[in-house]
Design an enzyme around this catalytic site. Structure first.
Site, PDB file in Angstrom:
ATOM      1  N   ARG A 262       0.577  -1.421  -0.323  1.00  0.00           N
ATOM      2  CA  ARG A 262       0.151   0.163  -0.207  1.00  0.00           C
ATOM      3  C   ARG A 262       0.900   1.485   0.265  1.00  0.00           C
ATOM      4  NH1 ARG A 262      -5.006  -2.113   3.265  1.00  0.00           N
ATOM      5  NH2 ARG A 262      -4.612  -3.966   3.169  1.00  0.00           N
TER       6      ARG A 262
ATOM      7  N   ASP B 225      -3.355   4.236   3.557  1.00  0.00           N
ATOM      8  CA  ASP B 225      -2.893   2.747   3.931  1.00  0.00           C
ATOM      9  C   ASP B 225      -4.396   2.237   3.341  1.00  0.00           C
ATOM     10  OD1 ASP B 225      -4.854   4.065   6.248  1.00  0.00           O
ATOM     11  OD2 ASP B 225      -5.439   1.990   6.377  1.00  0.00           O
TER      12      ASP B 225
END
Ligand code: AMP
Ligand code: MG
Length: 497
Positions: A191, A264
């Site tokens: 991510r 995230d």
């Protein structure tokens, strides 16, 4: 080939799938993860299975009947050759720096010979669980499973889902629910937040190792480029910006709202990642907020493209120590501003069945989006009906969707003139392959979740079959392609999952 078993070193019987594991992410070193086994779940059962994902992984055809794999994907037995780790990342949540997060309930099992990684989501507590219980509930696991495969069926980049297993183990949310595990599959689950983590913690060596890992494995063209004075990290930022731009254009065109576009939850590969309070639009409304917890509407449907750019900016900041010069980072981010509108325009032209680009097309697109928004016309049904209109010019089914028929008729007149410049049959074929008949509406998910709670999983399989081929007509399934019922508006989807 069938699933066999063998005995692992820790004494638990491991399941050997013959998938040929390599554990490249685990090999990055202890700064990147914590190694730990999944926590068992009592008496698991199959809830949903994707044969297509099984084939992509190279699993034997009989995997769907394997008791061994049922146990393995529920965290009760290890998979021989895998090396399970929870990875650490940080991130911005709702526009605010949230510090360290990490895989609080997901475990990366490693990568198989197919080049795909496997992850168990809901496999128990990790050092990154914070206040959470490390579990996922049945309802959200079914939603993630179905939507992963629905997005893939639509042709939109996404993490995939091999299966969902369930257990009667009680899980506390707003009320007591039951546990489930989703086996997720993707080339990588890295991510933006993984990069932000090492940048924020002033760990330049780890930051560089992670960037080199991503470039070597997923963006090799970034090395040896002439662009950015040969700066591979700037080239990486540009490549990620372009993929993210292309992804957002697809989300907007199909009417997908992610719901929690925190950094995230942004994939470095430009995949749709972390299905939580997502929703496909029913009525077209740029201000639509699908996440009940998003009181400010930060992640409203119409804001998603700007938020993606904001998130890329965070990634750019994280990569800055590697890129070196701020001008290079800003130049790399610029690509988003050209790629996103170009991709969106192309998607919208395809929705209208238009091959060539003409000056009047923009007004045509803006005109219909305005009408759709004014009356909150059902997005999916409108575009599908228009696809049939382009084929046989029966205006009634499209007109029935609007109260202001005069405005629509004016628009249809312009559209007819524009369509006349195209090959009609080809236009209709493009539209029927672009404007889906089936999307995962909240109420469709809700109905199969209710059945699944009663241990009837047939609805999950039936809905999966429709969503895997969303452009096909599927005769006999008009109900699933119809308007949402009244009660659908009362479904509240929040971050709780
Ligand atoms: P999300 O909002 O789902 O993207 O999750 C944000 C963070 O919370 C991530 O670090 C997740 O791993 C963590 N998290 C979410 N739900 C749980 C849970 N039930 N147990 C542990 N961690 C969780
Ligand atoms: Mg997440």
């Amino acid at each position: 080939m069938s699933v066999a078993t063998e005995v692992s070193l820790d004494g638990k019987t491991a399941v050997d799938t013959g998938l040929g594991w390599v554990n490249r992410y685990a090999a990055l070193g202890p700064a990147f993860h914590t190694a730990l086994p999944p926590q068992p779940l009592p008496a698991p059962y199959w809830v949903g299975q994707s044969r297509a994902v099984g084939r992509a992984l190279g699993l034997p055809e009989d995997w769907t009947h394997s008791q061994d794999l049922l146990q393995a994907f529920s965290g009760n037995r290890p998979l021989a050759g895998s090396q399970s780790v929870a990875t650490v990342y940080s991130g911005h949540q709702f526009g605010v720096w949230a510090g360290q997060l990490g895989d609080g309930r997901a475990l990366l099992l490693g990568e198989t010979e197919s080049g795909l990684e496997l992850q168990l989501k809901g496999a128990g507590r990790t050092p990154y669980s914070r206040m959470g219980d490390g579990r996922a509930v049945l309802r959200s696991s079914i939603r993630e499973f179905l939507c992963s495969e629905a997005m893939h069926g639509l042709g939109i980049p996404t993490t995939r889902a091999l299966c969902v297993t369930g257990s009667d183990a009680p899980i506390r949310r707003e009320e007591i629910e039951t546990a489930a595990v989703v086996t997720r599959v993707a080339p990588s689950f890295i991510r933006f937040g993984h990069f932000e983590h090492f940048a924020a913690n002033d760990q330049p060596e780890e930051l560089r190792r992670l960037a080199d890992f991503v470039i070597d494995h997923y963006y090799p063209a970034c090395r040896g480029t002439d662009k950015f004075a040969g700066n591979a990290y700037a080239a990486l930022l540009e490549a990620v910006s372009e993929r993210t731009a292309a992804l957002l254009a697809q989300w907007q065109a199909v009417g997908f709202c992610h719901g929690v576009m925190n950094t995230d939850n942004m994939s470095i590969l430009g995949l749709t990642l972390d299905y939580g309070p997502f929703q496909f639009l029913d009525g077209y409304n740029p201000a639509h907020i699908c996440n009940h917890s998003d009181t400010q509407g930060r992640y409203a449907y119409g804001r998603q493209p700007n938020i993606a750019y904001w998130n890329l900016f965070c990634l750019g900041q994280a990569l800055l120590p590697l890129i070196g010069e701020q001008e290079l980072a800003l130049a790399a981010l610029e690509s988003y501003k050209t790629v996103f509108p170009a991709e969106l325009e192309q998607r919208l032209r395809a929705k209208l069945g238009l091959q060539a680009s003409r000056p009047e097309d923009r007004a045509l697109v803006e005109g219909i989006l305005k009408l759709l928004a004014q009356e909150r016309v059902d997005h999916t049904i409108f575009w599908r009906r228009l696809s049939h209109y382009a084929g046989d010019a029966q205006a009634a089914p499209v007109r029935d969707l609007f109260l202001d028929r005069t405005a629509l008729d004016d628009w249809l007149k312009q559209y007819d003139a524009r369509l006349a410049l195209e090959d009609g049959a080809r236009a209709a074929a493009t539209m029927l392959g672009t404007n889906p008949k089936f999307i995962l509406r909240n109420h469709l998910g809700e109905l199969v979740i209710r059945q699944a709670r009663e241990k009837d999983f047939s609805g999950v399989a039936r809905l999966l079959a429709l969503l895997e081929n969303p452009y096909a007509e599927h005769p006999g399934h008009e109900a699933e392609a119809g308007f949402p019922p009244e009660w659908a508006t009362s479904i509240e989807i929040s971050c709780s999952s």
